[in-house]
Scaffold this motif. Structure first.
Motif, PDB file in Angstrom:
ATOM      1  N   UNK A  50       0.835  -1.201   0.000  1.00 39.75           N
ATOM      2  CA  UNK A  50       0.000   0.000   0.000  1.00 39.75           C
ATOM      3  C   UNK A  50       0.872   1.255   0.000  1.00 39.75           C
ATOM      4  N   UNK A  51       1.930   1.230   0.797  1.00 40.29           N
ATOM      5  CA  UNK A  51       2.861   2.353   0.828  1.00 40.29           C
ATOM      6  C   UNK A  51       3.546   2.526  -0.524  1.00 40.29           C
ATOM      7  N   UNK A  52       3.943   1.417  -1.139  1.00 42.97           N
ATOM      8  CA  UNK A  52       4.568   1.473  -2.454  1.00 42.97           C
ATOM      9  C   UNK A  52       3.640   2.119  -3.474  1.00 42.97           C
ATOM     10  N   UNK A  53       2.376   1.726  -3.467  1.00 45.52           N
ATOM     11  CA  UNK A  53       1.404   2.292  -4.409  1.00 45.52           C
ATOM     12  C   UNK A  53       1.268   3.792  -4.174  1.00 45.52           C
ATOM     13  N   UNK A  54       1.165   4.206  -2.921  1.00 47.61           N
ATOM     14  CA  UNK A  54       1.027   5.632  -2.613  1.00 47.61           C
ATOM     15  C   UNK A  54       2.240   6.442  -3.031  1.00 47.61           C
ATOM     16  N   UNK A  55       3.427   5.921  -2.763  1.00 40.49           N
ATOM     17  CA  UNK A  55       4.643   6.648  -3.138  1.00 40.49           C
ATOM     18  C   UNK A  55       4.807   6.745  -4.656  1.00 40.49           C
ATOM     19  N   UNK A  56       4.466   5.684  -5.354  1.00 42.60           N
ATOM     20  CA  UNK A  56       4.568   5.718  -6.813  1.00 42.60           C
ATOM     21  C   UNK A  56       3.574   6.722  -7.385  1.00 42.60           C
ATOM     22  N   UNK A  57       2.392   6.790  -6.814  1.00 44.45           N
ATOM     23  CA  UNK A  57       1.396   7.770  -7.273  1.00 44.45           C
ATOM     24  C   UNK A  57       1.916   9.194  -7.075  1.00 44.45           C
ATOM     25  N   UNK A  58       2.615   9.434  -5.968  1.00 44.70           N
ATOM     26  CA  UNK A  58       3.191  10.760  -5.730  1.00 44.70           C
ATOM     27  C   UNK A  58       4.300  11.076  -6.733  1.00 44.70           C
ATOM     28  N   UNK A  59       5.088  10.082  -7.081  1.00 43.83           N
ATOM     29  CA  UNK A  59       6.204  10.288  -7.995  1.00 43.83           C
ATOM     30  C   UNK A  59       5.790  10.365  -9.457  1.00 43.83           C
ATOM     31  N   UNK A  60       4.620   9.883  -9.795  1.00 46.41           N
ATOM     32  CA  UNK A  60       4.197   9.886 -11.196  1.00 46.41           C
ATOM     33  C   UNK A  60       4.107  11.286 -11.767  1.00 46.41           C
ATOM     34  N   UNK A  61       3.889  12.292 -10.930  1.00 50.50           N
ATOM     35  CA  UNK A  61       3.847  13.666 -11.414  1.00 50.50           C
ATOM     36  C   UNK A  61       5.202  14.114 -11.940  1.00 50.50           C
ATOM     37  N   UNK A  62       6.269  13.616 -11.335  1.00 52.40           N
ATOM     38  CA  UNK A  62       7.624  13.995 -11.752  1.00 52.40           C
ATOM     39  C   UNK A  62       8.218  13.063 -12.792  1.00 52.40           C
ATOM     40  N   UNK A  63       7.968  11.780 -12.638  1.00 53.74           N
ATOM     41  CA  UNK A  63       8.642  10.801 -13.494  1.00 53.74           C
ATOM     42  C   UNK A  63       7.791  10.325 -14.657  1.00 53.74           C
ATOM     43  N   UNK A  64       6.524  10.615 -14.629  1.00 56.20           N
ATOM     44  CA  UNK A  64       5.646  10.133 -15.686  1.00 56.20           C
ATOM     45  C   UNK A  64       4.941   8.853 -15.262  1.00 56.20           C
ATOM     46  N   UNK A  65       3.945   8.448 -16.033  1.00 56.85           N
ATOM     47  CA  UNK A  65       3.162   7.269 -15.649  1.00 56.85           C
ATOM     48  C   UNK A  65       3.975   5.975 -15.747  1.00 56.85           C
ATOM     49  N   UNK A  66       3.640   5.046 -14.874  1.00 52.71           N
ATOM     50  CA  UNK A  66       4.240   3.706 -14.910  1.00 52.71           C
ATOM     51  C   UNK A  66       3.186   2.708 -14.432  1.00 52.71           C
ATOM     52  N   UNK A  67       3.509   1.466 -14.561  1.00 55.16           N
ATOM     53  CA  UNK A  67       2.582   0.412 -14.121  1.00 55.16           C
ATOM     54  C   UNK A  67       2.973  -0.172 -12.771  1.00 55.16           C
TER      55      UNK A  67
END
Length: 124
Positions: A44-61
């Motif tokens: 759950x933490x991983x999903x939340x952190x990736x969602x925060x980073x998607x604004x800077x790094x772009x979308x990922x799966x």
């Protein structure tokens, strides 16, 4: 110190009775359940952190894969809980549930490590 005041040493040749397989398996389920819960929190933490980073790094799966791995840990937690609950009434069903919980837990661990490795090297 006199010989009579010494405490006798434990005899190394004394063997203890082997632990029955049912008890060992019930103990395994008791370890899988809290560990699975912890791993669900990590996913759950991983999903939340990736969602925060998607604004800077772009979308990922990575977030989607992390959520699927979390579901594997949830299945492991459910199976281990049921194995503990059913261990006294239906031991053969409990053993099967515990094996399933163990397999799902290991699959979840392996896929989580692979996911994090791929994410770290920006392959995903």
């Amino acid at each position: 110190m006199s010989a009579s005041s010494r405490r006798p040493r434990a005899d190394a040749s004394v063997k203890t009775a082997p632990t029955p397989p049912e008890k060992v398996e019930a103990e395994l389920a008791r370890h899988i359940l809290p560990s699975s819960g912890t791993m669900i929190g990590i996913c759950t933490t991983l999903v939340g952190l990736v969602k925060l980073l998607e604004g800077r790094t772009g979308p990922s799966h990575v977030d989607e894969y992390g959520a699927m791995i979390g579901v594997a840990f949830l299945g492991s937690a459910i199976f281990s809980y049921l194995a503990i609950r059913l261990s006294h009434r239906t031991p053969h069903v409990s053993r099967g549930l515990e094996r399933s919980a163990d397999a799902l837990f290991l699959i979840g661990l392996l896929t989580l490590v692979m996911l994090v490795g791929l994410f770290a090297f920006e392959s995903i």
